[in-house]
Each structure stands twice: as structure tokens, then as C-alpha cells.
Write a protein that holds these residues in place. Structure first.
Motif, PDB file in Angstrom:
ATOM      1  N   VAL A   1       0.835  -1.191   0.000  1.00  0.00           N
ATOM      2  CA  VAL A   1       0.000   0.000   0.000  1.00  0.00           C
ATOM      3  C   VAL A   1       0.875   1.248   0.000  1.00  0.00           C
ATOM      4  O   VAL A   1       2.055   1.203   0.318  1.00  0.00           O
ATOM      5  CB  VAL A   1      -0.963   0.008   1.206  1.00  0.00           C
ATOM      6  CG1 VAL A   1      -1.863  -1.217   1.175  1.00  0.00           C
ATOM      7  CG2 VAL A   1      -0.203   0.077   2.524  1.00  0.00           C
ATOM      8  N   GLY A   2       0.267   2.349  -0.373  1.00  0.00           N
ATOM      9  CA  GLY A   2       0.978   3.625  -0.408  1.00  0.00           C
ATOM     10  C   GLY A   2      -0.001   4.751  -0.190  1.00  0.00           C
ATOM     11  O   GLY A   2      -0.348   5.086   0.931  1.00  0.00           O
ATOM     12  N   TYR A   3      -0.488   5.322  -1.296  1.00  0.00           N
ATOM     13  CA  TYR A   3      -1.487   6.387  -1.214  1.00  0.00           C
ATOM     14  C   TYR A   3      -2.739   5.857  -0.511  1.00  0.00           C
ATOM     15  O   TYR A   3      -3.250   4.794  -0.859  1.00  0.00           O
ATOM     16  CB  TYR A   3      -1.817   6.872  -2.624  1.00  0.00           C
ATOM     17  CG  TYR A   3      -2.860   7.958  -2.685  1.00  0.00           C
ATOM     18  CD1 TYR A   3      -2.628   9.200  -2.116  1.00  0.00           C
ATOM     19  CD2 TYR A   3      -4.082   7.728  -3.319  1.00  0.00           C
ATOM     20  CE1 TYR A   3      -3.580  10.201  -2.171  1.00  0.00           C
ATOM     21  CE2 TYR A   3      -5.042   8.724  -3.388  1.00  0.00           C
ATOM     22  CZ  TYR A   3      -4.792   9.959  -2.814  1.00  0.00           C
ATOM     23  OH  TYR A   3      -5.735  10.942  -2.866  1.00  0.00           O
ATOM     24  N   ARG A   4      -3.177   6.574   0.507  1.00  0.00           N
ATOM     25  CA  ARG A   4      -4.323   6.170   1.341  1.00  0.00           C
ATOM     26  C   ARG A   4      -4.141   4.749   1.873  1.00  0.00           C
ATOM     27  O   ARG A   4      -5.068   3.963   1.981  1.00  0.00           O
ATOM     28  CB  ARG A   4      -5.627   6.320   0.555  1.00  0.00           C
ATOM     29  CG  ARG A   4      -5.930   7.775   0.205  1.00  0.00           C
ATOM     30  CD  ARG A   4      -7.158   7.967  -0.635  1.00  0.00           C
ATOM     31  NE  ARG A   4      -8.362   7.483   0.023  1.00  0.00           N
ATOM     32  CZ  ARG A   4      -9.589   7.576  -0.522  1.00  0.00           C
ATOM     33  NH1 ARG A   4      -9.743   8.147  -1.716  1.00  0.00           N
ATOM     34  NH2 ARG A   4     -10.634   7.116   0.113  1.00  0.00           N
ATOM     35  N   GLY A   5      -2.889   4.453   2.206  1.00  0.00           N
ATOM     36  CA  GLY A   5      -2.548   3.104   2.617  1.00  0.00           C
ATOM     37  C   GLY A   5      -3.270   2.619   3.855  1.00  0.00           C
ATOM     38  O   GLY A   5      -3.605   1.435   3.957  1.00  0.00           O
ATOM     39  N   GLY A   6      -3.504   3.507   4.808  1.00  0.00           N
ATOM     40  CA  GLY A   6      -4.206   3.098   6.013  1.00  0.00           C
ATOM     41  C   GLY A   6      -5.607   2.593   5.724  1.00  0.00           C
ATOM     42  O   GLY A   6      -6.055   1.596   6.311  1.00  0.00           O
ATOM     43  N   GLU A   7      -6.307   3.257   4.822  1.00  0.00           N
ATOM     44  CA  GLU A   7      -7.659   2.835   4.465  1.00  0.00           C
ATOM     45  C   GLU A   7      -7.663   1.483   3.758  1.00  0.00           C
ATOM     46  O   GLU A   7      -8.484   0.618   4.050  1.00  0.00           O
ATOM     47  CB  GLU A   7      -8.313   3.879   3.566  1.00  0.00           C
ATOM     48  CG  GLU A   7      -8.524   5.228   4.222  1.00  0.00           C
ATOM     49  CD  GLU A   7      -8.915   6.275   3.189  1.00  0.00           C
ATOM     50  OE1 GLU A   7     -10.052   6.198   2.680  1.00  0.00           O
ATOM     51  OE2 GLU A   7      -8.087   7.152   2.890  1.00  0.00           O
ATOM     52  N   VAL A   8      -6.728   1.317   2.823  1.00  0.00           N
ATOM     53  CA  VAL A   8      -6.640   0.052   2.092  1.00  0.00           C
ATOM     54  C   VAL A   8      -6.289  -1.080   3.050  1.00  0.00           C
ATOM     55  O   VAL A   8      -6.888  -2.162   3.015  1.00  0.00           O
ATOM     56  CB  VAL A   8      -5.604   0.144   0.958  1.00  0.00           C
ATOM     57  CG1 VAL A   8      -5.461  -1.199   0.265  1.00  0.00           C
ATOM     58  CG2 VAL A   8      -6.008   1.216  -0.046  1.00  0.00           C
ATOM     59  N   ALA A   9      -5.330  -0.823   3.931  1.00  0.00           N
ATOM     60  CA  ALA A   9      -4.922  -1.845   4.891  1.00  0.00           C
ATOM     61  C   ALA A   9      -6.082  -2.258   5.780  1.00  0.00           C
ATOM     62  O   ALA A   9      -6.279  -3.453   6.054  1.00  0.00           O
ATOM     63  CB  ALA A   9      -3.757  -1.334   5.731  1.00  0.00           C
ATOM     64  N   GLN A  10      -6.878  -1.302   6.231  1.00  0.00           N
ATOM     65  CA  GLN A  10      -8.009  -1.622   7.100  1.00  0.00           C
ATOM     66  C   GLN A  10      -9.023  -2.500   6.372  1.00  0.00           C
ATOM     67  O   GLN A  10      -9.514  -3.491   6.929  1.00  0.00           O
ATOM     68  CB  GLN A  10      -8.679  -0.335   7.585  1.00  0.00           C
ATOM     69  CG  GLN A  10      -9.861  -0.593   8.506  1.00  0.00           C
ATOM     70  CD  GLN A  10     -10.488   0.694   9.021  1.00  0.00           C
ATOM     71  OE1 GLN A  10      -9.932   1.778   8.870  1.00  0.00           O
ATOM     72  NE2 GLN A  10     -11.653   0.562   9.634  1.00  0.00           N
ATOM     73  N   VAL A  11      -9.324  -2.161   5.131  1.00  0.00           N
ATOM     74  CA  VAL A  11     -10.277  -2.963   4.352  1.00  0.00           C
ATOM     75  C   VAL A  11      -9.768  -4.397   4.185  1.00  0.00           C
ATOM     76  O   VAL A  11     -10.506  -5.363   4.377  1.00  0.00           O
ATOM     77  CB  VAL A  11     -10.529  -2.304   2.975  1.00  0.00           C
ATOM     78  CG1 VAL A  11     -11.235  -3.275   2.027  1.00  0.00           C
ATOM     79  CG2 VAL A  11     -11.346  -1.034   3.135  1.00  0.00           C
ATOM     80  N   LEU A  12      -8.490  -4.527   3.850  1.00  0.00           N
ATOM     81  CA  LEU A  12      -7.932  -5.862   3.631  1.00  0.00           C
ATOM     82  C   LEU A  12      -7.877  -6.673   4.924  1.00  0.00           C
ATOM     83  O   LEU A  12      -8.161  -7.880   4.913  1.00  0.00           O
ATOM     84  CB  LEU A  12      -6.538  -5.749   3.021  1.00  0.00           C
ATOM     85  CG  LEU A  12      -6.492  -5.216   1.585  1.00  0.00           C
ATOM     86  CD1 LEU A  12      -5.045  -5.011   1.148  1.00  0.00           C
ATOM     87  CD2 LEU A  12      -7.216  -6.152   0.619  1.00  0.00           C
TER      88      LEU A  12
END
Length: 195
Positions: A53-64
Motif C-alpha cells: 500500500v501507499g497512497y491512502r494506505g491506512g484505508e486500504v490496509a483496514q479494508v484488507l
């Protein structure tokens, strides 16, 4: 599906989605997001995976993490704005667990059908360095890449990214009647078409 080999996946999801005009991984797709659909189709076939992840990585990580608890490692590419996808792939390879081969699975390809993974796995006998799904003579995603190529990918210093590395190897092509291997979401028109 039983198999004598262990398969992994690297999921580059660090980009800015600049051509889309919206953040691709978290766009709605059916009853989930694009990245959940992209990753979910591979999960029954893999034993280890790393999402970068990178851009908006926190959001992507939470979803995954919520969708696939304990199933994948999440690693950050802090240089996502100034590096190409090869940088993310390398980070993913370093974080991914041991396997015999890995799928390179872009985060913006939610229409890859399970039977594509099944066909690639069935064709893997430990010998080819790369196996590609093909539709009407066009190679698509996800390629299945033998793990012995990982040191070469990590050490490569030339231009052209991963395409240049894989292009030097003779790939085994597997014909599949699945348009989803060619459909990535780069533009608003791409997204409207799949919806």
C-alpha cells in the motif's frame, strides 16, 4: 484443489489512481470494493500473500485486514509517489512468505475468475519461469512467476520494470476464455464498463 506446490501472491496497491480521478482500490464493486474482489478471487489458491500500500494506505490496509483477517501481510511503499510498480513488487516479495511460485495480482482487476487461477496452477509443473493466461493471443493477468526468479527481480537495475525482466524469459501461455484477465480499471470509462 489439492496441489504439490505452494503458491503466493504479490498485490501492488500503492498507486495514486491519477488517470481514474478516484481512488481505484476502494471504488464499489458488486457488494464490496475493487481491491476486495481482486484479492478475494485468488485467496482459495494461495498460502501466502503480501499487499503493498501507499497512497491512502491506512484505508486500504483496514479494508484488507477486515476482509481477509490473518491471510496476508501488508507492507507500505513510502516512495509510492515517485517510484514505479517494480518498487512495490520488490517490497511485496520481501514480505511474502515462502512459495514455489507467486501470482502478480494488480489491485484493480476485479474480474479475474477463479478458473483462471485453476488453469495456471494446473499448468505449473515446477519448470516454466512464467505462465501467462492468454485470450485471443493477448497476455493478461495474473502471471504466475516461479519463485526462483525472485533474486533476479530484486537485483534488476535496468529500465522497463518488471515487464522487461519477464520479457527476457520464455513464458508458457495458457489459453483461457476469460475477458477479465485483460480488464483493469485505469479510467472512469473502464469503471463504467464493468458496472
Amino acid at each position: 484443489m489439492t496441489c504439490q506446490f505452494r503458491f503466493g501472491a504479490v498485490i501492488p496497491a500503492a498507486g495514486l489512481s491519477s488517470r481514474m480521478g478516484a481512488f481505484k482500490p476502494l471504488l464499489p464493486y458488486a457488494d464490496r470494493t475493487v481491491i476486495e474482489a481482486s484479492v478475494g478471487s485468488a485467496m482459495p489458491y494461495i498460502c501466502t500473500a503480501a499487499a503493498v500500500v501507499g497512497y491512502r494506505g491506512g484505508e486500504v490496509a483496514q479494508v484488507l485486514r477486515e476482509r481477509f483477517p490473518g491471510r496476508l501481510t501488508i507492507v507500505e511503499n513510502p516512495d509510492y509517489a515517485s517510484t514505479d510498480m517494480l518498487r512495490s513488487v520488490r517490497l511485496g516479495l520481501r514480505a511474502m512468505g515462502e512459495c514455489d511460485a507467486f501470482f502478480l495480482l494488480p489491485a484493480d482487476m476485479p474480474m479475474i475468475a477463479p478458473r483462471v487461477y485453476e488453469a495456471l496452477i494446473a499448468a505449473f509443473d515446477g519448470e516454466p519461469d512464467v505462465i501467462c493466461p492468454v485470450l485471443d493471443g493477448r497476455r493478461g493477468h495474473p502471471p504466475l512467476i516461479r519463485a526462483r526468479m525472485i533474486p533476479e527481480i530484486l537485483a534488476y537495475e535496468g529500465g522497463g520494470g518488471l515487464r522487461a525482466i519477464l520479457g527476457c524469459r520464455k513464458a508458457k501461455e495458457i489459453a483461457v476464455n476469460e475477458p477479465g484477465i485483460l480488464i483493469d480499471l485505469d479510467t472512469p470509462a473502464d469503471y463504467r464498463a464493468i458496472r
